[in-house]
Design an enzyme around this catalytic site. Structure first.
Site, PDB file in Angstrom:
ATOM      1  CE  LYS A 104      -1.988   3.009   1.909  1.00 22.23           C
ATOM      2  NZ  LYS A 104      -1.775   4.418   1.461  1.00 22.23           N
ATOM      3  N   GLY A 157       6.637   5.260   7.968  1.00 23.56           N
ATOM      4  CA  GLY A 157       5.813   6.462   7.929  1.00 23.56           C
ATOM      5  C   GLY A 157       5.927   7.230   9.223  1.00 23.56           C
ATOM      6  CD  GLU A 214      13.091   1.147   9.498  1.00 28.27           C
ATOM      7  OE1 GLU A 214      13.494   2.168  10.084  1.00 28.27           O
ATOM      8  OE2 GLU A 214      13.783   0.121   9.356  1.00 28.27           O
ATOM      9  CB  CYS A 265      13.045   9.041   8.146  1.00 26.78           C
ATOM     10  SG  CYS A 265      14.196   8.016   7.237  1.00 26.78           S
ATOM     11  CD  GLU A 310       9.764  13.125  11.180  1.00 28.44           C
ATOM     12  OE1 GLU A 310       8.599  12.721  11.298  1.00 28.44           O
ATOM     13  OE2 GLU A 310      10.678  12.464  10.657  1.00 28.44           O
TER      14      GLU A 310
HETATM   15  P1  NAD Z   1       2.255   8.654   7.027  1.00 28.54           P
HETATM   16  O1  NAD Z   1       2.378   7.921   8.317  1.00 28.54           O
HETATM   17  O2  NAD Z   1       1.253   9.727   6.925  1.00 28.54           O
HETATM   18  O3  NAD Z   1       1.900   7.632   5.868  1.00 28.54           O
HETATM   19  C1  NAD Z   1       2.720   6.504   5.597  1.00 28.54           C
HETATM   20  C2  NAD Z   1       1.860   5.420   4.994  1.00 28.54           C
HETATM   21  O4  NAD Z   1       0.981   4.933   5.997  1.00 28.54           O
HETATM   22  C3  NAD Z   1       0.961   5.898   3.854  1.00 28.54           C
HETATM   23  O5  NAD Z   1       0.915   4.893   2.863  1.00 28.54           O
HETATM   24  C4  NAD Z   1      -0.384   6.064   4.524  1.00 28.54           C
HETATM   25  O6  NAD Z   1      -1.467   5.961   3.645  1.00 28.54           O
HETATM   26  C5  NAD Z   1      -0.352   4.916   5.523  1.00 28.54           C
HETATM   27  N1  NAD Z   1      -1.228   5.040   6.688  1.00 28.54           N
HETATM   28  C6  NAD Z   1      -1.494   6.155   7.396  1.00 28.54           C
HETATM   29  N2  NAD Z   1      -2.344   5.849   8.400  1.00 28.54           N
HETATM   30  C7  NAD Z   1      -2.592   4.520   8.343  1.00 28.54           C
HETATM   31  C8  NAD Z   1      -3.385   3.605   9.107  1.00 28.54           C
HETATM   32  N3  NAD Z   1      -4.122   3.988  10.152  1.00 28.54           N
HETATM   33  N4  NAD Z   1      -3.379   2.303   8.766  1.00 28.54           N
HETATM   34  C9  NAD Z   1      -2.650   1.876   7.717  1.00 28.54           C
HETATM   35  N5  NAD Z   1      -1.908   2.696   6.942  1.00 28.54           N
HETATM   36  C10 NAD Z   1      -1.870   3.998   7.256  1.00 28.54           C
HETATM   37  O7  NAD Z   1       3.706   9.188   6.662  1.00 28.54           O
HETATM   38  P2  NAD Z   1       4.131  10.112   5.441  1.00 28.54           P
HETATM   39  O8  NAD Z   1       3.675  11.503   5.722  1.00 28.54           O
HETATM   40  O9  NAD Z   1       3.731   9.472   4.158  1.00 28.54           O
HETATM   41  O10 NAD Z   1       5.721  10.027   5.543  1.00 28.54           O
HETATM   42  C11 NAD Z   1       6.471  10.855   6.359  1.00 28.54           C
HETATM   43  C12 NAD Z   1       6.872  10.128   7.623  1.00 28.54           C
HETATM   44  O11 NAD Z   1       7.545   8.926   7.306  1.00 28.54           O
HETATM   45  C13 NAD Z   1       7.845  10.927   8.460  1.00 28.54           C
HETATM   46  O12 NAD Z   1       7.483  10.871   9.825  1.00 28.54           O
HETATM   47  C14 NAD Z   1       9.167  10.218   8.229  1.00 28.54           C
HETATM   48  O13 NAD Z   1      10.100  10.385   9.264  1.00 28.54           O
HETATM   49  C15 NAD Z   1       8.734   8.818   8.084  1.00 28.54           C
HETATM   50  N6  NAD Z   1       9.750   8.040   7.385  1.00 28.54           N
HETATM   51  C16 NAD Z   1      10.499   7.133   8.081  1.00 28.54           C
HETATM   52  C17 NAD Z   1      11.515   6.423   7.437  1.00 28.54           C
HETATM   53  C18 NAD Z   1      12.374   5.417   8.169  1.00 28.54           C
HETATM   54  O14 NAD Z   1      13.007   4.598   7.509  1.00 28.54           O
HETATM   55  N7  NAD Z   1      12.445   5.437   9.477  1.00 28.54           N
HETATM   56  C19 NAD Z   1      11.740   6.639   6.079  1.00 28.54           C
HETATM   57  C20 NAD Z   1      10.967   7.578   5.407  1.00 28.54           C
HETATM   58  C21 NAD Z   1       9.965   8.260   6.065  1.00 28.54           C
END
Ligand code: NAD
Length: 509
Positions: free
Chosen positions: A192, A245, A267, A301, A402
């Site tokens: 997804k 995310g 992550e 991230c 963040e």
């Molecule tokens: P997000 O959490 O909003 O979304 C990430 C994914 O999760 C999307 O596909 C979204 O549709 C899905 N999602 C959201 N809520 C959900 C739920 N309740 N159930 C299932 N899926 C759900 O994050 P974003 O804004 O897309 O990305 C930015 C974030 O990602 C930042 O906090 C960043 O630090 C983090 N990130 C972490 C890493 C790592 O490796 N640690 C790498 C890249 C980004």
């Protein structure tokens, strides 16, 4: 500040055609059951360039059932690990062949620099080559058991259906971190992707079918997190969730997975300290600071969003940073010479500008940038000029939360103990760096920094050959490296008795 002329990007935008992406289930492009689609928008031009299928829980169910059927089919379940590796190698070849196309899609979707994305997509192929190679070298273990006449071994088996949920900042790369080891271990996967960056994953799934991956082994379900992501996590046939995310999504996924005893890898975000000691090579440290926070417009991230600088070099470092930023080429990310591109989404752009005001209100001093520039070279205007704040204390919101944008908080310290105390005074623990020419001090920091990755005299280095993941609220588990397949496996202990010789069947023997 040099910028790229608008006329070329406008012409490009006008000649681009609209594409429609269906779901990818069971080796087929499948329309969503409700028939609903949503727009995917270019951050630079602000124009919709594709329509993406909006899946619901019925689509989630279809994808998981397809993945489950594929997992149980002899076509995937019974093939050798060597053959699995060969298919993944073929997929890697196809990624390399199609790297320009995939890179262009990602750049259109999240506005990252084409100069960075084209290298990143080629890097995605490396993940598949690496785990293709490891697939048939995972031998389990023979155990010298403490009973006579029995042979015991531990065998590693796949879990079944894995759900991979990924964010918008590096769609293909962050999916490959999960997909390559999960498939090498023999699982089937439903991805997804972020609702902002779905297209490249659909293209990847098509390539996987072309590479010979049986139908249903790799499915892509597009849509929104709470609508379809949650349904995928909760599905009874899902066995594992690998999520990258933000905190809110990670927490929701963790709770939903726990209710049905699914294992998770998370992550999450960071507030990583980048520490410049007094004896550091200042020129290199400044370059590291710039790439740490302003690369990808801070939308990573591992962004080094807190720059901890020793009192003795603080003013020099800040002056050098400002000089570097003055020369940055900001503009169209599809131009190979651009160094800073737009912010990926409107919401994120507003959030970043909001944090500039929060920092000012809390007493931080804005040394440079921190505003949305205007002019035709900035497309639809979704840019933030990189910001440097000084006079930041570690209790300010700008130092604790963040932002995920090009905002650097510079924090002073006067000795190593203070630097370490500030560095570790955060809920997060994704990454940290220290700049010094003194190896003994470097090792002192390495041992005490609470972070899953520590860089010495470099920043933002990653590789498929080693692990990545967070301490504390930055996540659970690790991705990458030689042990990553283990997170997508379960162990089976096998007992073989050559000559059964039980005397009393009522007593455990
Ligand atoms: P997000 O959490 O909003 O979304 C990430 C994914 O999760 C999307 O596909 C979204 O549709 C899905 N999602 C959201 N809520 C959900 C739920 N309740 N159930 C299932 N899926 C759900 O994050 P974003 O804004 O897309 O990305 C930015 C974030 O990602 C930042 O906090 C960043 O630090 C983090 N990130 C972490 C890493 C790592 O490796 N640690 C790498 C890249 C980004």
């Amino acid at each position: 500040m040099t910028a790229n002329p608008l006329d070329t990007s406008q012409q490009k935008a006008e000649t681009k055609t609209m594409t429609t992406y269906d779901l990818y289930i069971d080796g087929q492009n499948v329309p969503p059951q409700t028939g609903a689609y949503f727009d995917t928008v270019e951050p630079f031009s602000g124009q919709t360039w594709a329509q993406i299928a909006r899946a619901n829980d019925d689509d989630a169910d279809a994808a998981i059932r397809s993945a489950h059927a594929a997992f149980e089919s002899p076509e995937w379940h019974d093939i050798t690990a060597t053959r699995r590796g060969a298919i993944l190698r073929k997929l890697a070849d196809l990624i390399v062949e199609n790297a320009d196309h995939l890179g262009e899609i990602e750049q259109r979707d999240n506005g990252k620099l084409i100069a960075e994305v084209s290298g990143q997509v080629r890097g995605v192929a490396e993940w598949f080559y690496y785990y293709a190679g490891l697939a048939d070298k995972d031998g389990g273990r023979v155990i010298p058991i403490n009973k006579p006449g029995v042979f015991n071994y531990i065998k590693h088996e796949p879990l079944g259906v894995v759900v991979a949920i990924t964010p918008w900042n590096s769609p293909l790369a962050l999916t490959a971190w999960k997909l390559a080891p999960a498939l090498a271990a023999g699982n089937t996967v439903v991805v997804k992707p972020s609702e902002f960056t779905s297209a490249s994953l659909i293209e990847l799934a098509r390539l996987a079918t072309k590479a010979g991956l049986p139908d249903g082994v790799f499915n892509v379900v597009t849509g929104f997190g709470a609508e379809v992501g949650d349904a995928l996590v909760r599905h009874p046939l899902t066995r594992k969730v690998a999520f990258t995310g933000g905190e809110a999504g990670g927490r929701a996924v963790n709770i939903a997975a726990a209710e049905s005893f699914k294992s998770v890898t998370l992550e999450l975000g960071g507030k990583s300290p980048n520490i410049i000691l007094a004896d550091a090579d200042i020129e290199q440290a400044v370059k590291g600071a710039v790439s740490g926070i302003f690369g990808a417009s801070g939308q990573t991230c591992m962004a080094g969003s807190r720059l901890l600088v020793h009192d003795s070099c603080h003013d020099d470092v800040v002056a050098c940073l400002v000089e570097v930023l003055k020369t940055a080429r900001i503009g169209d990310p599809s131009d190979h010479s651009t160094q800073i591109g737009p912010i990926a989404t409107r919401q994120q752009w507003e959030k970043i500008l909001g944090y500039v005001n929060i920092a000012k209100d809390d007493g931080a001093k804005l040394e440079y940038g921190g505003y949305a520039p205007e002019g035709p070279q900035y497309g639809c205007g979704q840019f933030v000029i990189p910001a440097i704040f000084t006079n930041v204390t570690n209790d300010m919101r700008i130092a604790q939360e963040e932002v995920f944008g090009p905002i650097l908080s510079v924090i002073r310290f006067s000795d190593d103990d203070e630097a370490l105390r500030i560095a570790n005074d955060t809920r997060f623990g994704l990454a940290a760096a220290v700049w010094t020419n003194d190896l003994e001090r470097a090792m002192h920091f390495v041992d005490r920094l609470q972070a899953g990755t520590v860089w010495v005299n470099n920043y933002r280095s990653t590789s498929f050959t080693t692990t990545f993941g967070g301490y504390k609220d930055s996540g659970l588990g690790r991705e990458g490296g030689p042990d990553a397949m283990r997170d997508f496996q379960q162990q089976k202990s096998v007992w073989i008795t050559a000559k059964p010789n039980r005397t009393n069947p009522f007593v455990l023997g």
